[in-house]
Scaffold this active site. Structure first.
Site, PDB file in Angstrom:
ATOM      1  N   ASP A   9       0.835  -1.206   0.000  1.00 42.15           N
ATOM      2  CA  ASP A   9       0.000   0.000   0.000  1.00 42.15           C
ATOM      3  C   ASP A   9       0.871   1.256   0.000  1.00 42.15           C
ATOM      4  O   ASP A   9       2.018   1.212   0.436  1.00 42.15           O
ATOM      5  CB  ASP A   9      -0.837   0.090   1.283  1.00 42.15           C
ATOM      6  CG  ASP A   9      -1.750  -1.091   1.444  1.00 42.15           C
ATOM      7  OD1 ASP A   9      -2.073  -1.722   0.444  1.00 42.15           O
ATOM      8  OD2 ASP A   9      -2.118  -1.352   2.603  1.00 42.15           O
TER       9      ASP A   9
HETATM   10  N1  URA Z   1      -1.221  -5.772   3.999  1.00 42.59           N
HETATM   11  C1  URA Z   1      -1.622  -4.488   4.010  1.00 42.59           C
HETATM   12  O1  URA Z   1      -2.599  -4.143   4.652  1.00 42.59           O
HETATM   13  N2  URA Z   1      -0.915  -3.606   3.303  1.00 42.59           N
HETATM   14  C2  URA Z   1       0.190  -3.936   2.603  1.00 42.59           C
HETATM   15  O2  URA Z   1       0.785  -3.068   1.977  1.00 42.59           O
HETATM   16  C3  URA Z   1       0.587  -5.273   2.604  1.00 42.59           C
HETATM   17  C4  URA Z   1      -0.133  -6.180   3.308  1.00 42.59           C
END
Ligand code: URA
Length: 238
Positions: free
Chosen positions: A104
């Site tokens: 993310d």
């Molecule tokens: N889980 C999440 O919530 N975000 C990420 O970037 C990776 C795994």
């Protein structure tokens, strides 16, 4: 047949613009004859192209590990946000590397890139169940009931079921989480389902690879041994 300048830039020698200068110096030969025109057509399978006497190989396999900082999206283009591609040097971008999976925008940590489509496919395939380990800071303190719920396979707030995962409470507001799938916002949603909103998330490991002191924002190429290891652990049928 392809243009000589395309072949040279695909091989990572230099950008098309830089190549003009290089070609002028007659450092590039095709079948032993200097060629100064980038538009010259070559057959990569049959013609012998050299740069300063050394053979120019096709694009080599590149696998990179980036310690992704927050604030970058894991796509190749985005109309609004900065992308992780901005953190990759031009020479490596020219070799065609793209992110393997996603983190993310606000998540930090280990993100792989490669121009090897087969390896990317193997790493992403849920059938191979590659473990991804995260360090999270979150609201509240996780405990045994949370760990048991993760181990049993959590149901997210929207009803999505997750595969069994490991939650290891590290202390007040801190946990380590290991998952084998890559659903959208998975760790944040899993923790939210247990009432522990995540305030900071970092991926520390993917399969056998760890950040291992790689500074934030920096990247390194994987060694041939590490690449072989990734192939070995994803050997199972897919
Ligand atoms: N889980 C999440 O919530 N975000 C990420 O970037 C990776 C795994």
């Amino acid at each position: 047949m392809i243009r000589l300048d395309k072949l040279l830039s695909d091989a990572g020698l230099a950008s098309r613009r830089e190549l003009k200068t290089i070609l002028k110096t007659a450092a590039v030969c095709v079948n032993g004859r200097p060629v100064t025109d980038g538009a010259f057509k070559v057959d990569p399978a049959a013609d012998r192209v050299t740069f300063r006497g050394e053979p120019v190989e096709g694009p080599r396999r590149v696998v990179l590990m980036l310690h992704k900082p927050a604030g970058y999206v894991s796509s190749t283009e985005d109309p609004r946000d900065r992308t992780v591609m901005e953190l990759i040097p031009e020479l490596l971008l020219r070799q065609g590397v793209v992110p393997v999976g996603r983190l993310d925008k606000e998540t930090e940590g280990l993100l792989l890139f490669t121009n090897d489509g087969e390896l990317a496919h193997r790493l992403i395939s849920p059938k191979h169940g590659i473990e991804k380990r995260y360090y999270a800071r979150h609201e509240g303190t996780a405990g045994e009931a949370d760990a048991a719920a993760f181990a049993a396979g959590l149901e997210l707030r929207d009803g999505t079921r997750c595969l069994p995962a490991v939650l290891r409470p590290l202390g007040p507001g801190e946990s380590e989480i290991t998952v084998t799938e890559g659903k959208y916002h998975q760790v944040r949603r899993m923790m939210a389902a247990r009432g522990h909103t995540v305030t900071y998330l970092r991926r520390e490991a993917e399969g056998p690879l760890t950040l291992c002191g790689l500074p934030l924002g920096e990247l390194r190429e994987l060694t041939a041994e590490e690449i072989e290891l990734l192939y070995n652990i994803t050997k199972a049928p897919n």
